[in-house]
Structures are given as structure tokens and as C-alpha cells.
Motif scaffolding. Sequence first.
Motif, PDB file in Angstrom:
ATOM      1  N   GLY A  97       0.811  -1.208   0.000  1.00  0.00           N
ATOM      2  CA  GLY A  97       0.000   0.000   0.000  1.00  0.00           C
ATOM      3  C   GLY A  97       0.846   1.260   0.000  1.00  0.00           C
ATOM      4  O   GLY A  97       1.951   1.290   0.555  1.00  0.00           O
ATOM      5  N   GLY A  98       0.335   2.308  -0.592  1.00  0.00           N
ATOM      6  CA  GLY A  98       1.066   3.560  -0.653  1.00  0.00           C
ATOM      7  C   GLY A  98       0.969   4.352   0.646  1.00  0.00           C
ATOM      8  O   GLY A  98       0.020   4.218   1.417  1.00  0.00           O
ATOM      9  N   GLN A  99       1.969   5.189   0.902  1.00  0.00           N
ATOM     10  CA  GLN A  99       1.947   6.081   2.063  1.00  0.00           C
ATOM     11  C   GLN A  99       0.965   7.217   1.802  1.00  0.00           C
ATOM     12  O   GLN A  99       0.873   7.739   0.688  1.00  0.00           O
ATOM     13  N   GLY A 100       0.207   7.597   2.841  1.00  0.00           N
ATOM     14  CA  GLY A 100      -0.740   8.683   2.688  1.00  0.00           C
ATOM     15  C   GLY A 100      -0.613   9.695   3.807  1.00  0.00           C
ATOM     16  O   GLY A 100       0.054   9.452   4.818  1.00  0.00           O
ATOM     17  N   THR A 101      -1.277  10.838   3.635  1.00  0.00           N
ATOM     18  CA  THR A 101      -1.259  11.853   4.678  1.00  0.00           C
ATOM     19  C   THR A 101      -2.397  11.665   5.673  1.00  0.00           C
ATOM     20  O   THR A 101      -2.280  12.028   6.840  1.00  0.00           O
ATOM     21  N   THR A 102      -3.520  11.098   5.213  1.00  0.00           N
ATOM     22  CA  THR A 102      -4.642  10.825   6.120  1.00  0.00           C
ATOM     23  C   THR A 102      -4.732   9.362   6.480  1.00  0.00           C
ATOM     24  O   THR A 102      -5.209   9.014   7.557  1.00  0.00           O
ATOM     25  N   ALA A 103      -4.301   8.475   5.595  1.00  0.00           N
ATOM     26  CA  ALA A 103      -4.314   7.027   5.843  1.00  0.00           C
ATOM     27  C   ALA A 103      -3.447   6.355   4.799  1.00  0.00           C
ATOM     28  O   ALA A 103      -3.312   6.848   3.666  1.00  0.00           O
ATOM     29  N   GLY A 104      -2.869   5.232   5.175  1.00  0.00           N
ATOM     30  CA  GLY A 104      -2.097   4.456   4.219  1.00  0.00           C
ATOM     31  C   GLY A 104      -3.003   3.550   3.404  1.00  0.00           C
ATOM     32  O   GLY A 104      -4.123   3.240   3.795  1.00  0.00           O
ATOM     33  N   GLY A 105      -2.516   3.128   2.255  1.00  0.00           N
ATOM     34  CA  GLY A 105      -3.276   2.224   1.400  1.00  0.00           C
ATOM     35  C   GLY A 105      -3.183   0.790   1.880  1.00  0.00           C
ATOM     36  O   GLY A 105      -2.185   0.367   2.475  1.00  0.00           O
ATOM     37  N   ALA A 106      -4.226   0.021   1.622  1.00  0.00           N
ATOM     38  CA  ALA A 106      -4.243  -1.400   1.991  1.00  0.00           C
ATOM     39  C   ALA A 106      -3.286  -2.190   1.117  1.00  0.00           C
ATOM     40  O   ALA A 106      -3.047  -1.846  -0.044  1.00  0.00           O
ATOM     41  N   GLY A 107      -2.734  -3.251   1.671  1.00  0.00           N
ATOM     42  CA  GLY A 107      -1.898  -4.141   0.882  1.00  0.00           C
ATOM     43  C   GLY A 107      -2.748  -5.029  -0.003  1.00  0.00           C
ATOM     44  O   GLY A 107      -3.867  -5.412   0.355  1.00  0.00           O
TER      45      GLY A 107
END
Length: 313
Positions: free
Chosen positions: A287-297
Amino acid sequence: MPLRIRRGTNADRTTITPVQGEPIYTTDTKQLYIGDGTTAGGVQVGGGGTLTVNTQDFTASGTWTKPANALWVEVTMCGGGEAGQAGTTTAPGRGGRAGRIASKTFLAADLAATVSVTCGAAMAWNTYVSSDSAFGTHLYASGSAIGYGGNSQTLTAAYFEMVDNLGGNESSRQFGDGGNAISNQWPGAVGGPIGPGGGGCGGISASYPAGAGGKASTGQGDSNSYDPARGGGGAAGTGGTTGGAGTAGGYDTVTGFGNGGGGGGHATAGAGGAGGAAVRGGGGGGGGQGTTAGGAGGAGGAGFVRVRTLCFG
């Protein structure tokens, strides 16, 4: 006036036993047979037979049935692949590793008429759940190594060491590894000989974007490089305000094994993109790094078994 011999359909031929030297011609299959006095339907003239290959692919557990006139049976398989790691607001997810592989050829006469086939379950990220594939009691292939970092794993015959001439800290990578954006933004690695591919890494920034999934392989790199770390499976998600999702890996139509899922893209003001899913033993994308939440694998692929039988007749 032409000479006429006994004739009829092929089905009719099999109901009689012609005497020695008696010819029979089949009007539907256009074949000539000569009686030997004992063989029902006679013996085909010039009937040397042909070689054919029967292929049975298993993407779920089941039962293999031996084809008629089987000579040799080749089995190739992989265990379940690992899901990609989810990203967070501080780090991207690593790609999941591909299932391990096994291959063996058997004399058909040594195998029973039916053999149970097990396709190992896909593995969650960094778990120790058994995910072995099996062909009866004759051949096994275990699931992916747990987590990332080849140095901590015990090598088996199903692993193939990657020769890395780029230097640095990636010399311990294995074929089928998942990518790791924190460590030089590697995409998913190509699968080992006839093996599935690892998942691509999630994106962390524009400088370290998501990686593509590794492609299933016959043991060499893609057309652009001999480097087996190059991606060729699921495409990586693009970065943006919200990260784009990595695409599913799909599978290689020649080997039958799965490609790795693409890594999710990073987000500059939202949630990171989800990693792409894998099938047939491939590793899921991180998953990608996010500012509000990371992405699921992305999900790893369940195990895969291919049984090819050489038949004569």
C-alpha cells in the motif's frame, strides 16, 4: 469391377473380431484394419499412434485424473503467495513475496488413476499460516517466505539466489521477493525459474514512487534488462492528492504462474493507494503512504498446480 472388402462405421468394427488376414475399412474414419483372429476390430494398418499433451491447471484444490494412454507426467506448482503490507501515514507498504516452487516428472505407471491436488491458501502479510501446495504425497511446494529480507530466511531448493551486480544492500534479495520502497524503491522481483513474481512496493514520494509487480519468469529478466528485480507484473499506482491503486498482477499464459500486484501510489493530501492483488502464487502489492491514511496491501495469490501428461495413442 473394383474389389470390395468388409466395410462399415468404426463403431461397427469394434463389435466383431475379424479372422486372420481379413481386411476391414471404416467408412467414417477412413482407416484400414487387418484381422489377427484375436483382436476385436482388428489391427490398424500403419496405426503408429500420435503423441499428445494433456494439461490440467488447478487454481483450487481438487483431483487429478490420469488420462488414457499416459506415459509421463510433469507437475509444476507453487505455494500460496503473501499479501502486500499496508501503508501508513509515515511509511509505504512492502510488496508480498511469491510462493515457493517445485517441479518433478513421474512415470505415469507409478501414479494411481487419481491423485489429490492441494492449492495452498494465500498468506496474509507477515503471518505463519501454512500455505503448502501438494500433488498427493509425491510433491510439495511451501508458501512464501515470511516478510521481507532474504538474510533472515533459510534457503531451500525452491529458492534461487539473485546475483546482484549493482552493489549495496540489495545483494541478499531472492527471486520472488516483494519490493521495498524504503530501500532504494525496488519493484517486485521476478519469480525464480518457472516461478511467480513478488509484489511491487508502495509509493512514498515523487522521488520514490510505487513499484510494478514482479512478473512470472523462466529464470531471466525482462526484455530490457537481465536484472531480475525489474517489474513486469501489475502496474504501479500513480501518486497524487489521493494515491492511485496498483493494478492486479494477472498471470503468465506460458508458465501459468502469477505476476506480482503493483504497489499503491503515494498521496500528498489524502489516502495512499491500495496495492494490487495477485493470483496463482504471486505476491500482493504494498500500500502507498498517505497523509490521512495508508493504502491497503494487495492480496497474495493462492497456490497453483499444473499437471501435464504425455500420452500416446
